[in-house]
Design an enzyme around this catalytic site. Sequence first.
Site, PDB file in Angstrom:
ATOM      1  N   CYS A   1       0.828  -1.212   0.000  1.00 44.61           N
ATOM      2  CA  CYS A   1       0.000   0.000   0.000  1.00 44.61           C
ATOM      3  C   CYS A   1       0.858   1.257   0.000  1.00 44.61           C
ATOM      4  O   CYS A   1       1.384   1.663   1.039  1.00 44.61           O
ATOM      5  CB  CYS A   1      -0.914  -0.029   1.228  1.00 44.61           C
ATOM      6  SG  CYS A   1      -1.868   1.477   1.405  1.00 44.61           S
TER       7      CYS A   1
ATOM      8  N   CYS B   1      -0.427   4.085   2.231  1.00 49.18           N
ATOM      9  CA  CYS B   1      -0.174   3.928   3.670  1.00 49.18           C
ATOM     10  C   CYS B   1       1.291   4.204   3.980  1.00 49.18           C
ATOM     11  O   CYS B   1       1.599   4.804   5.006  1.00 49.18           O
ATOM     12  CB  CYS B   1      -0.485   2.503   4.132  1.00 49.18           C
ATOM     13  SG  CYS B   1      -1.966   1.816   3.427  1.00 49.18           S
ATOM     14  N   ASP B   2       2.198   3.737   3.130  1.00 48.83           N
ATOM     15  CA  ASP B   2       3.611   3.694   3.520  1.00 48.83           C
ATOM     16  C   ASP B   2       4.524   4.608   2.705  1.00 48.83           C
ATOM     17  O   ASP B   2       5.703   4.743   3.036  1.00 48.83           O
ATOM     18  CB  ASP B   2       4.126   2.245   3.383  1.00 48.83           C
ATOM     19  CG  ASP B   2       3.319   1.293   4.247  1.00 48.83           C
ATOM     20  OD1 ASP B   2       2.855   1.726   5.318  1.00 48.83           O
ATOM     21  OD2 ASP B   2       3.137   0.134   3.850  1.00 48.83           O
TER      22      ASP B   2
END
Length: 318
Positions: free
Chosen positions: A137, A140-141
């Site tokens: 992701c 997200c990261d």
Amino acid sequence: MAELEGVHETIILGSGPAGLTAAIYAARSRCCPLLIHGRQPGGQLTTTTIIENYPGFANGVEGTFLMAEMEKQAARFGTRFVEGEVTRVELAERPYRVWVDETSYACETLIIATGASPKMLGLPNEWSLYGRGVSVCATCDGFFYKERDVVVVGGGDTAVEEASFLARFARKVTVVHRRNSLRATPTLQERAKLNKRIEFRWETMVTGILEDERGVTGVRLRHIPSGMEGEIPCDGLFVAIGHTPNTALFQGKLEMDVEGYIFTRNHTETNIPGVFAAGDVQDPHFRQAITAAASGCMAAMQAERYLESLFEKKKGYT
Ligand code: NAP
């Protein structure tokens, strides 16, 4: 074992666009839906970047925002939510039963909208490095890779979108794809190919992940036509090679295709009357937020008609 609150008219499994749209429609039809969701409420859209193709948002919309709004909308009409991992289902006879740990919930109609999960490469250390350089992701990261080098595996929309997103932070993004052309939509491809921070390694596989005590330090690659092996240093590996439907619970209970997608006919009906499937769990083709939402709407309307027919039978009208 506890059975809560008698028999529900409709239970919905999953809180992505399919499950929440089903909840909005079921609640507005007074089917009093109970929606059970796992530890990632909102589903896959909460791990995507801005969504530019969901109608009604001319400037795009954040996935997390869209899902939070859908949840509020479903709650506003009376949907009740239960958080927990469904561990077992019984579909042999009505009422159908769903277990969340030791608690069972019974229902007349069940809408399965459990979505799909990202596929992994099958490399021995990919899970031990998950969260320490291995990710599925970018939204997200991505932030953690400011001015660092990352590798993205895959050649579909997800891989190319993730690469473009990561290029906002990373110094260099290398897309490793096993073919010599991408399957991503042309606009996404063009955008990525024009981006100076993105490089492509064609006809190449990731065969290993290099690590030290802090996490990922590089990947081992094999050029498929020549068999040449090599390594490139990187700080992150983003796996974007497609998805597997979340249907393990229903194996042997519902008809599925070889990949585990639930077979539906007449829109969202499964082979069991009163059990419907909506969204990515039954759709290997489109897998869009809008198509998932649309099938959630259909499932709720079909569940309502099914409940109506049960009621008419009970009253002796049919
Ligand atoms: P996908 O279209 O199935 O693409 C998966 C990619 O990973 C393919 O290029 C495939 O290679 C490669 N791959 C599969 N297994 C592999 C393995 N073991 N090792 C290396 N490479 C592997 O999946 P997706 O990109 O996640 O997209 C899924 C669906 O969501 C699509 O319908 C897509 O259009 C949609 N989507 C849309 C958007 C958007 O509209 N903004 C964004 C994301 C996703 P091959 O090409 O050789 O098969």
